[in-house]
Design a protein around this motif. Structure first.
Motif, PDB file in Angstrom:
ATOM      1  N   UNK A  28       6.765  -5.648   4.076  1.00  0.00           N
ATOM      2  CA  UNK A  28       6.728  -4.946   5.356  1.00  0.00           C
ATOM      3  C   UNK A  28       7.127  -3.489   5.217  1.00  0.00           C
ATOM      4  N   UNK A  29       8.090  -3.204   4.322  1.00  0.00           N
ATOM      5  CA  UNK A  29       8.649  -1.858   4.208  1.00  0.00           C
ATOM      6  C   UNK A  29       8.076  -1.048   3.050  1.00  0.00           C
ATOM      7  N   UNK A  30       7.121  -1.610   2.301  1.00  0.00           N
ATOM      8  CA  UNK A  30       6.592  -0.946   1.110  1.00  0.00           C
ATOM      9  C   UNK A  30       6.079   0.459   1.377  1.00  0.00           C
ATOM     10  N   UNK A  31       5.330   0.625   2.458  1.00  0.00           N
ATOM     11  CA  UNK A  31       4.733   1.928   2.755  1.00  0.00           C
ATOM     12  C   UNK A  31       5.797   2.959   3.112  1.00  0.00           C
ATOM     13  N   UNK A  32       6.789   2.555   3.902  1.00  0.00           N
ATOM     14  CA  UNK A  32       7.875   3.478   4.266  1.00  0.00           C
ATOM     15  C   UNK A  32       8.678   3.874   3.026  1.00  0.00           C
ATOM     16  N   UNK A  33       8.896   2.917   2.117  1.00  0.00           N
ATOM     17  CA  UNK A  33       9.686   3.207   0.920  1.00  0.00           C
ATOM     18  C   UNK A  33       8.953   4.163  -0.026  1.00  0.00           C
TER      19      UNK A  33
END
Length: 481
Positions: free
Chosen positions: A315-320
């Protein structure tokens, strides 16, 4: 490539950017990379910052007004600040534990550390500071000649302009009165706050104040304003969708520029930089990795439960990856909001309130790096910090992280203050300058992951978490949806 997930495209862009920078350095093309490719990376950060500031303003107003009950706002605000404070203390404690166990500064050769120790004692003598560990090489006749030589070298060394500038900023921060942070919180002019990147706390104050006032006026008058605010926020979120479609290219340009500026036309410079500070860099990196992959998932497991380990990172891959490439929590905020809301299922009322505050006051990665850096620099100069001094580091780093967003070059400026709190030379920040940019990219990932963790905890506690394991994370950034 069309069916490849967006975060994988960004990772490919990151790798290609590094590869291109190394090739261009080898072939003597660094100036071409800096002049013709790197500017697109700057454009990317500028675009995200352009969206982030108004998004913070309208999202907080929307979030506060959407809560509906002023008492609920106070309860949620208290929980949010407490959660961020707890993760910050955990981060700085982890950093101190690692740096004391690994001892990166003690792994440097003994003769260099003795020279460093003598230079520290000369500086402490000049400043009129007491040396608390009871060791004094200047009083040992065997080191008298060596001390004289080092003293001459110190006097002959030119002052680093960038260090001097940051020390002036840090001194101004320290010399301010005890209530100055409270004064700085209240803006004189909203438009000035909106145009100055260092005044994000003032924007948050105004947004909360505006949103609370909407709760106290008749609904027939507040409803049109809330509707307009919500619509404007949706426009900015759509702008994020469009910008992210081009992000793999922008990230390629950003990384190519960063490495090219470090290396010039000599790849060996990058190798030497990291070789000299390798143990320090590895200790910081290990701490950041433990925060991301152990500490935060453990907190989620204990307090949230419904979000699985792999599901959280999917879920957070793109933000990271965006946080890593931009080195800015504020610039990443629009992406973080969409990932947390659309992929983790956190209600918009929570994301609109918790995440903008987190992007400003939650600096887990920064305080961990500060804790490691201060003890590393002490070890490098053969200084044994007492338990009391290390507790001072915990307190100072925690408090400094809350106000760090209000000053430029926040991490290094606050590091000067933390060094000063335990009577160490603030000019030592020049020692870790060379690797700061890369480590800054890594610690921003920690900051963003921490924001997502806290927002999930608050949402769970308020009954506003609706995680859906079947949802495709990339759907959040489809402009056609």
């Amino acid at each position: 490539m069309g069916k490849l997930a967006l975060h994988w495209k960004i990772i490919i862009g990151l790798i290609l950017g590094v590869v291109w920078a190394l090739i261009s350095s080898k072939l003597g093309w660094s100036s071409f990379t800096i002049n013709w490719i790197a500017p697109f990376g700057t454009i990317f950060i500028n675009l995200l910052k352009l969206i982030a500031v108004p998004l913070v303003l309208f999202s907080i107003i929307n979030g506060v007004a959407g809560i509906g009950d002023p008492s609920s706002l106070g309860r949620m605000g208290g929980k949010t600040l407490l959660a961020y404070l707890v993760t910050t203390v955990l981060a700085v404690a982890l950093g101190l534990t690692l740096v004391n166990v690994v001892g990166p500064g003690k792994l440097v050769d003994q003769e260099s550390r003795i020279d460093n120790r003598i230079s520290y004692e000369l500086w402490a003598q000049e400043q009129g500071l007491e040396i608390k560990d009871g060791v004094n090489y200047l009083q040992d006749p065997a080191f008298l000649e060596r001390a004289g030589r080092i003293s001459e070298l110190v006097k002959a060394s030119p002052e680093d302009a960038s260090v001097s500038e940051k020390m002036k900023t840090a001194n101004a921060t320290k010399e301010a009165g005890p209530l100055q942070p409270l004064v700085d919180l209240v803006p004189q002019n909203l438009f000035k706050s909106l145009t100055d990147n260092g005044l994000m706390l003032q924007i948050i104050f105004f947004a909360i104040f505006f949103g609370v006032c909407l709760l106290f006026i008749p609904s027939e008058k507040s409803a049109p304003v809330i509707k307009i605010v919500d619509s404007i926020m949706e426009v900015f979120l759509k702008m994020v969708d469009f910008v992210m479609q081009a992000s793999p290219f922008f990230v390629f340009a950003l990384l190519a520029g960063v490495i090219s500026k470090m290396a010039g036309d000599d790849i060996g410079k990058v190798v030497e930089i990291f070789k000299g500070l390798s143990w320090y860099s590895l200790t910081v990196f290990l701490g950041l990795v433990l925060m991301i992959f152990v500490m935060y998932p453990l907190i989620l497991k204990l307090l949230v439960r419904v979000i699985p380990y792999k599901g959280f990172f999917k879920a957070m891959g793109l933000a990271q990856t965006t946080a890593f490439s931009t080195s800015s929590s504020a610039a990443t905020l629009p992406v973080t909001m969409e990932c947390v809301e659309d992929n983790l299922g956190v209600d918009k009322k929570i994301t609109s309130f918790v995440l903008p505050i987190g992007a400003t006051v939650n600096m887990d990665g920064t305080v961990l790096y500060q804790a490691v850096a201060v003890v590393f620099l002490a070890q490098l100069h053969m200084i044994d910090l007492t338990i009391g001094q290390q507790l001072t580091i915990v307190l100072t780093a925690t408090l400094a992280s809350i106000g760090s967003a209000a000053v430029p070059s926040a991490g290094l400026v606050m590091l000067i203050i933390v060094l000063g709190s335990v009577d160490l030379n603030p000019a030592w920040i020049a020692i870790i300058f060379p690797v700061d940019r890369i480590l800054d990219m890594c610690r921003t990932v920690v900051n963003v992951t921490g924001d997502a963790t806290v927002s999930s905890i608050i949402a769970k506690g308020e009954g506003m978490l609706h995680y859906d394991a079947t949802k495709n994370p990339d759907d959040a950034f489809d402009p056609e949806k």
